[in-house]
Design a protein around this motif. Sequence first.
Motif: not given
Length: 76
Positions: A7, A26-30
């Motif tokens: 992340k 989920s998103k990379r930085d989620g």
Amino acid sequence: MVKIRLKKMGRKKLPIYKIVVAEGMSKRDGKAVDILGTYNPKSKELQIDIEKAKEWIAKGAQPTERVAALLKQAIQ
């Protein structure tokens, strides 16, 4: 599927990555389920909780290629 991945944190041109357990879609930085450690590519500093990582892998979490390489490096 649960994945162990990086992340991205930090600032522009000075990234620092957290090694996290997250849902595969989920998103990379989620949102992360659990934080296992940190990795600074500039200074090659790696801090990771190996026992937590082994527990998550035993539960079925799949590490990405880069995280698998970092785990192998941390074990040695």
